[in-house]
Motif scaffolding. Structure first.
Motif, PDB file in Angstrom:
ATOM      1  N   UNK A   1     -11.198  60.845 -88.158  1.00  0.00           N
ATOM      2  CA  UNK A   1     -12.632  60.650 -88.419  1.00  0.00           C
ATOM      3  C   UNK A   1     -13.298  61.983 -88.730  1.00  0.00           C
ATOM      4  N   UNK A   2     -12.948  63.003 -87.984  1.00  0.00           N
ATOM      5  CA  UNK A   2     -13.521  64.329 -88.206  1.00  0.00           C
ATOM      6  C   UNK A   2     -13.140  64.864 -89.579  1.00  0.00           C
ATOM      7  N   UNK A   3     -11.869  64.681 -89.952  1.00  0.00           N
ATOM      8  CA  UNK A   3     -11.407  65.150 -91.264  1.00  0.00           C
ATOM      9  C   UNK A   3     -12.109  64.392 -92.388  1.00  0.00           C
ATOM     10  N   UNK A   4     -12.296  63.087 -92.198  1.00  0.00           N
ATOM     11  CA  UNK A   4     -13.011  62.290 -93.194  1.00  0.00           C
ATOM     12  C   UNK A   4     -14.449  62.772 -93.336  1.00  0.00           C
ATOM     13  N   UNK A   5     -15.094  63.005 -92.209  1.00  0.00           N
ATOM     14  CA  UNK A   5     -16.489  63.440 -92.220  1.00  0.00           C
ATOM     15  C   UNK A   5     -16.640  64.802 -92.900  1.00  0.00           C
ATOM     16  N   UNK A   6     -15.590  65.604 -92.864  1.00  0.00           N
ATOM     17  CA  UNK A   6     -15.633  66.949 -93.439  1.00  0.00           C
ATOM     18  C   UNK A   6     -15.327  66.975 -94.935  1.00  0.00           C
ATOM     19  N   UNK A   7     -14.923  65.856 -95.501  1.00  0.00           N
ATOM     20  CA  UNK A   7     -14.634  65.826 -96.934  1.00  0.00           C
ATOM     21  C   UNK A   7     -15.886  66.193 -97.729  1.00  0.00           C
ATOM     22  N   UNK A   8     -15.722  66.929 -98.827  1.00  0.00           N
ATOM     23  CA  UNK A   8     -16.896  67.393 -99.578  1.00  0.00           C
ATOM     24  C   UNK A   8     -17.683  66.302-100.288  1.00  0.00           C
ATOM     25  N   UNK A   9     -17.098  65.133-100.475  1.00  0.00           N
ATOM     26  CA  UNK A   9     -17.820  64.037-101.112  1.00  0.00           C
ATOM     27  C   UNK A   9     -19.033  63.654-100.254  1.00  0.00           C
ATOM     28  N   UNK A  10     -20.254  63.733-100.793  1.00  0.00           N
ATOM     29  CA  UNK A  10     -21.447  63.464 -99.974  1.00  0.00           C
ATOM     30  C   UNK A  10     -21.679  61.983 -99.687  1.00  0.00           C
ATOM     31  N   UNK A  11     -21.093  61.113-100.478  1.00  0.00           N
ATOM     32  CA  UNK A  11     -21.327  59.674-100.331  1.00  0.00           C
ATOM     33  C   UNK A  11     -20.080  59.013 -99.758  1.00  0.00           C
ATOM     34  N   UNK A  12     -20.082  58.839 -98.466  1.00  0.00           N
ATOM     35  CA  UNK A  12     -18.914  58.268 -97.796  1.00  0.00           C
ATOM     36  C   UNK A  12     -19.351  57.536 -96.531  1.00  0.00           C
ATOM     37  N   UNK A  13     -18.541  56.556 -96.147  1.00  0.00           N
ATOM     38  CA  UNK A  13     -18.830  55.812 -94.920  1.00  0.00           C
ATOM     39  C   UNK A  13     -17.512  55.392 -94.277  1.00  0.00           C
ATOM     40  N   UNK A  14     -17.475  55.507 -92.966  1.00  0.00           N
ATOM     41  CA  UNK A  14     -16.330  55.027 -92.185  1.00  0.00           C
ATOM     42  C   UNK A  14     -16.858  54.078 -91.116  1.00  0.00           C
ATOM     43  N   UNK A  15     -16.329  52.880 -91.089  1.00  0.00           N
ATOM     44  CA  UNK A  15     -16.744  51.876 -90.113  1.00  0.00           C
ATOM     45  C   UNK A  15     -15.929  52.056 -88.834  1.00  0.00           C
ATOM     46  N   UNK A  16     -16.615  52.201 -87.715  1.00  0.00           N
ATOM     47  CA  UNK A  16     -15.947  52.486 -86.446  1.00  0.00           C
ATOM     48  C   UNK A  16     -16.400  51.507 -85.365  1.00  0.00           C
ATOM     49  N   UNK A  17     -15.577  51.397 -84.352  1.00  0.00           N
ATOM     50  CA  UNK A  17     -15.918  50.508 -83.238  1.00  0.00           C
ATOM     51  C   UNK A  17     -16.850  51.181 -82.232  1.00  0.00           C
ATOM     52  N   UNK A  18     -16.578  52.441 -81.919  1.00  0.00           N
ATOM     53  CA  UNK A  18     -17.276  53.116 -80.833  1.00  0.00           C
ATOM     54  C   UNK A  18     -18.549  53.823 -81.298  1.00  0.00           C
ATOM     55  N   UNK A  19     -19.627  53.630 -80.555  1.00  0.00           N
ATOM     56  CA  UNK A  19     -20.919  54.223 -80.893  1.00  0.00           C
ATOM     57  C   UNK A  19     -20.885  55.745 -80.842  1.00  0.00           C
TER      58      UNK A  19
END
Length: 230
Positions: A158-176
């Motif tokens: 999740x951290x690596x995904x969030x750090x990707x340079x693409x500004x338009x991204x979403x990851x659906x997660x279970x935990x708040x």
């Protein structure tokens, strides 16, 4: 058929979904976009909105860790040829690899050649100016039954995904906690698996809402319209 609602309500859910989507299409301002996703959500959204398939990741699955690696060097990986992997009888559909590093589970293709041709054709349609990324925290290795509990991909992914340079991204997660910690993560509390979100493209309600439409504070039309505003 959705695994989350009673089979008797399937047709009603489909009818209500189609009616709502028809209305929602009118709110879509970004008419050309590409969704790079690690599961079928990109294809489901494009089909619902009547959009051309402009992404090579349509109709296949990539495990989250591989997906983040793929997105981190997207242009290079897309320039490389797909390699056919040995057929796995327990999986029952074609498998492919990019450079021996990224495994593609071509679930909705009959043959490797069909998957390869679709990959090449749709890679050529990518709209690099209106591109977004979508994935979930749901991780599993086929063969896999929907009755089985999927695993959580891990916070490092999740951290690596969030750090990707693409500004338009979403990851659906279970935990708040992850939706609070990472700007790209949104929580889905409905129909969760043991450690991760459920199958994000399944109907989650009898009113025909897909699971991704149940994400807290997130709307796919608004998300796509942001691509036009960028």
């Amino acid at each position: 058929m959705s695994v989350y609602i009673d089979p008797r309500w399937q047709k009603i859910a489909q009818t209500l979904c189609a009616a709502r989507t028809h209305i929602r299409r009118k709110s879509l301002r970004c008419k050309n976009f590409t969704i790079i996703s690690n599961n079928c959500i990109g294809g489901v959204i494009c089909e619902a909105l009547g959009q051309e398939f402009t992404s090579p990741t349509i109709n296949l699955y990539i495990r989250p860790k591989d997906f983040v690696k793929f997105c981190a060097d997207l242009r290079r990986y897309l320039s490389l040829p797909l390699q056919e992997l040995p057929f796995h009888p327990e999986i029952g559909y074609p498998l492919a690899s990019i450079a021996g590093e990224i495994t593609l589970y071509c679930k909705h293709y009959r043959t490797f050649e069909e998957a390869r041709e679709a990959w090449i054709r749709r890679t050529g349609r990518i709209d690099w100016d209106h591109l977004c990324l979508m994935m979930t925290d749901r991780d599993f290795t086929p063969p896999f039954s929907l009755k089985d509990a999927a695993e959580f991909c891990g916070e490092n992914v999740l951290q690596a995904f969030d750090s990707l340079p693409c500004p338009h991204k979403v990851c659906f997660v279970k935990e708040a906690e992850f939706s609070r910690k990472y700007a790209s993560c949104v929580q889905v509390v409905k129909c969760c698996d043991r450690r991760s979100v459920g199958v994000i493209t399944e109907f989650a309600t009898v009113t025909g809402k897909h699971l991704y439409e149940c994400a807290a504070g997130w709307d796919y039309i608004s998300f796509l319209n942001q691509l036009e505003e960028a």
